[in-house]
Design a protein around this motif. Structure first.
Motif, PDB file in Angstrom:
ATOM      1  N   VAL A  22       0.844  -1.203   0.000  1.00  0.00           N
ATOM      2  CA  VAL A  22       0.000   0.000   0.000  1.00  0.00           C
ATOM      3  C   VAL A  22       0.875   1.247   0.000  1.00  0.00           C
ATOM      4  CG1 VAL A  22      -1.610   1.364   1.404  1.00  0.00           C
ATOM      5  CG2 VAL A  22      -2.037  -1.067   1.048  1.00  0.00           C
ATOM      6  N   ASP A  25       2.790   1.758  -3.333  1.00  0.00           N
ATOM      7  CA  ASP A  25       1.917   2.120  -4.447  1.00  0.00           C
ATOM      8  C   ASP A  25       1.489   3.586  -4.419  1.00  0.00           C
ATOM      9  OD1 ASP A  25       2.014  -0.382  -5.564  1.00  0.00           O
ATOM     10  OD2 ASP A  25       0.081  -1.047  -4.763  1.00  0.00           O
ATOM     11  N   ASN A  26       1.739   4.264  -3.307  1.00  0.00           N
ATOM     12  CA  ASN A  26       1.339   5.661  -3.189  1.00  0.00           C
ATOM     13  C   ASN A  26       2.497   6.549  -3.652  1.00  0.00           C
ATOM     14  OD1 ASN A  26       0.843   8.309  -2.160  1.00  0.00           O
ATOM     15  ND2 ASN A  26      -0.696   7.430  -0.802  1.00  0.00           N
ATOM     16  N   ARG A  27       2.379   7.056  -4.858  1.00  0.00           N
ATOM     17  CA  ARG A  27       3.452   7.853  -5.474  1.00  0.00           C
ATOM     18  C   ARG A  27       3.769   9.106  -4.654  1.00  0.00           C
ATOM     19  NH1 ARG A  27       6.881   5.555  -7.592  1.00  0.00           N
ATOM     20  NH2 ARG A  27       8.426   7.084  -7.114  1.00  0.00           N
ATOM     21  N   LEU A  29       3.472   9.582  -1.389  1.00  0.00           N
ATOM     22  CA  LEU A  29       4.261   9.217  -0.210  1.00  0.00           C
ATOM     23  C   LEU A  29       5.693   8.846  -0.588  1.00  0.00           C
ATOM     24  CD1 LEU A  29       1.706   7.148   1.902  1.00  0.00           C
ATOM     25  CD2 LEU A  29       2.475   9.499   2.284  1.00  0.00           C
ATOM     26  N   TYR A  62      -2.657   5.258   6.303  1.00  0.00           N
ATOM     27  CA  TYR A  62      -3.536   6.041   5.431  1.00  0.00           C
ATOM     28  C   TYR A  62      -3.520   7.524   5.782  1.00  0.00           C
ATOM     29  CZ  TYR A  62      -5.328   1.870   3.216  1.00  0.00           C
ATOM     30  OH  TYR A  62      -5.433   0.711   2.491  1.00  0.00           O
ATOM     31  N   HIS A  65      -0.432  10.868   4.383  1.00  0.00           N
ATOM     32  CA  HIS A  65      -0.556  11.958   3.411  1.00  0.00           C
ATOM     33  C   HIS A  65      -0.761  13.289   4.128  1.00  0.00           C
ATOM     34  CE1 HIS A  65      -2.678  14.566   0.567  1.00  0.00           C
ATOM     35  NE2 HIS A  65      -1.958  13.976  -0.353  1.00  0.00           N
TER      36      HIS A  65
END
Length: 138
Positions: A22, A25-27, A29, A62, A65
């Motif tokens: 997870v 996959d968060n560009r 972050l 989560y 961000h």
């Protein structure tokens, strides 16, 4: 009893892998949190991601961000304090009121982050405000 331990261990391993996936996959972050931290600490970015995954629960992952934005503004504020000598002028010598120093810091940070003004230009505006205050100019 052995089966329960194996199941629990497998669950923890799978949970960690899922959190790592997870986070990777968060560009946003990766670009704004993990890569800069890896560069600052001179360690592999995968290790940074794994550290975060191990130390945070899913809910905290989560929320990264939002924390990243707060950290960006807070850290830049500290840099502004140092670059403009606000800690000296306000905190130690008392030549500028704390409220005035806070407003100058906020103005520089917002100019740079929110209005995309180059940092040096935003800093120069802050410097001019400080000089004006020190000279008691209205």
């Amino acid at each position: 009893m052995v089966e329960t331990v194996d199941i629990d261990k497998k669950y923890v391993e799978n949970s960690l892998k899922q959190k790592i996936n997870v986070l990777k996959d968060n560009r946003f972050l990766m670009d704004d949190v993990f890569i800069p931290i890896a560069k600052a600490l001179k360690i592999d970015v995968d290790e940074v991601v794994e550290i975060f995954a191990k130390k945070l629960d899913f809910a905290s992952c989560y929320e990264l961000h939002a924390y990243a934005e707060q950290a960006r503004m807070g850290c830049l504020g500290r840099k502004v304090d140092i670059d403009l000598g606000l800690c000296w002028l306000s905190d130690f010598f008392g030549l500028i009121k704390k409220e005035e120093a806070d407003l100058i810091r906020k103005k520089v940070v917002e100019s740079h982050l929110l209005y995309k003004k180059p940092y040096k230009e935003a800093l120069e505006e802050g410097r001019k405000l400080i000089i004006k205050l020190l000279r008691d100019e209205e």
